[in-house]
Design a protein around this motif. Sequence first.
Motif, short mmCIF file in Angstrom:
data_model
loop_
_atom_site.label_atom_id
_atom_site.label_comp_id
_atom_site.label_asym_id
_atom_site.label_seq_id
_atom_site.Cartn_x
_atom_site.Cartn_y
_atom_site.Cartn_z
N VAL A 40 22.02 -40.41 39.81
CA VAL A 40 20.83 -40.72 39.01
C VAL A 40 19.59 -40.59 39.89
O VAL A 40 19.68 -40.58 41.12
CB VAL A 40 20.89 -42.15 38.42
N LEU A 41 18.43 -40.47 39.21
CA LEU A 41 17.13 -40.52 39.88
C LEU A 41 16.47 -41.85 39.56
O LEU A 41 16.53 -42.32 38.42
CB LEU A 41 16.24 -39.36 39.43
N THR A 42 15.82 -42.45 40.54
CA THR A 42 15.22 -43.77 40.35
C THR A 42 13.76 -43.75 40.77
O THR A 42 13.32 -42.86 41.51
CB THR A 42 15.97 -44.85 41.14
N LYS A 43 13.02 -44.77 40.32
CA LYS A 43 11.60 -44.88 40.62
C LYS A 43 11.20 -46.34 40.60
O LYS A 43 11.57 -47.08 39.68
CB LYS A 43 10.79 -44.08 39.59
N VAL A 330 15.52 -43.11 35.94
CA VAL A 330 14.75 -42.22 35.09
C VAL A 330 15.50 -40.95 34.73
O VAL A 330 15.02 -40.13 33.95
CB VAL A 330 13.40 -41.87 35.75
N SER A 331 16.68 -40.75 35.28
CA SER A 331 17.47 -39.56 34.97
C SER A 331 18.94 -39.88 35.16
O SER A 331 19.32 -40.67 36.02
CB SER A 331 17.05 -38.40 35.89
N GLY A 332 19.79 -39.27 34.32
CA GLY A 332 21.22 -39.52 34.39
C GLY A 332 21.64 -40.79 33.70
O GLY A 332 22.73 -41.33 33.95
N ASN A 333 20.77 -41.31 32.80
CA ASN A 333 21.03 -42.61 32.17
C ASN A 333 21.58 -42.52 30.76
O ASN A 333 21.81 -43.55 30.11
CB ASN A 333 19.73 -43.42 32.14
N LEU A 334 21.81 -41.31 30.24
CA LEU A 334 22.23 -41.18 28.84
C LEU A 334 23.59 -41.80 28.57
O LEU A 334 23.83 -42.37 27.51
CB LEU A 334 22.22 -39.69 28.44
N ASN A 335 24.51 -41.70 29.54
CA ASN A 335 25.87 -42.22 29.33
C ASN A 335 26.19 -43.40 30.23
O ASN A 335 27.36 -43.73 30.44
CB ASN A 335 26.89 -41.09 29.58
N LEU A 336 25.15 -44.05 30.76
CA LEU A 336 25.38 -45.20 31.64
C LEU A 336 25.83 -46.42 30.85
O LEU A 336 25.51 -46.57 29.66
CB LEU A 336 24.11 -45.54 32.40
N SER A 337 26.56 -47.29 31.52
CA SER A 337 26.92 -48.59 30.97
C SER A 337 26.49 -49.66 31.96
O SER A 337 26.14 -49.37 33.11
CB SER A 337 28.43 -48.65 30.71
#
Length: 354
Positions: A40-43, A330-337
């Motif tokens: 994922v990308l974070t901010k 901010v990215s890669g969060n669509l299928n996160l739990s």
Amino acid sequence: MNLKFYFILILIIYMFSKCKNNEIVNNEDYNDISYDTIKVLTKKIDVNYFNKKILFNGKINYSLKSDLRFTQNNIISSIKTSVGEIVKYNQVLGLLENKILENSIEKAKIELQKAKYKFEEEKINFGNNITKSSFENLKIRSGLFEAQNNLDRAQIEYNQTILKAPFSGIIANLEKKEGDFITTADVFCTLINPNKLEVFFSVLENEFQFVSIGQEIEILSFVNNDESLKGRITEINPLVDKNGLIKIKAKVLSKETNLLDGMNVKVLINKPLKDVIVIPKEALVLRSNRQVVFTLEKGLAKWNYVEVAGENNNSYAIKKGLKVSDTIIVSGNLNLSHDAKVNATFIEKEVYIK
């Protein structure tokens, strides 16, 4: 019978044993599965200045639009244009029957010439001693003034049978035909200039503080929502109507808009919000129809319900659910739990728009 019974019993025992072994193998395979961490990308977020976009409904209007009429009642003798034709300033669009008026002009010219001859004859009698006052009186006695006035009147009446374009534009609503009788109350055609557009919309009393003369706006048509057009507020009506609305007029600055007179559009105005938490739209996802933002804590993704205070083209202002200095995904969060292991890459890019 006993032999058959023992055979069936042995077969049942064998099948039960085989299923049991398969279950053990499957369980062992399941336990051996190892899940990779999600990239994922974070901010890290902070409080910022934010432009919330307020939406209004507007209507497009041609600022240069005119219903053209003749100033005489008569029969249309000739139509020189058609619907959709581009015409230039002062171009002839239509003619009325004017044979009698042509004759009146010729007659007035003859009378004027007679008056000139009479004036010259009487002027000779005064010689070189004619005064300015006598000169003017002589024009009246000879009928020169009256003859000139009659010619001017005949020419004006003749010109009224010719309809010309008052500005350059496109012809619309031309429904008359040659031979039709037309009155001064009838519209011959409508002339429009599609390059001069305005948009009218209304704002509530409590939103009046966010509009001002000269302020730029965004215009979105229902034909193409992806195309954002520019405009500038030119008028603010200083009265509030019975519905608590204030009428606003703006000039459309964009060219080649494909907008037509009477079209409904959406108008966006920026409402400034100060010292609010701002996140990019990519950071917000929906879970069970609720707005969720994932934060990063010790290598794990944490699920946070949030409330949005406003939005613009690619950012959200957050009212509740996050705090300053949280690290958001901010990215890669669509299928996160919740509590999912993540491999985070920190980015420096700003996440808000002014």
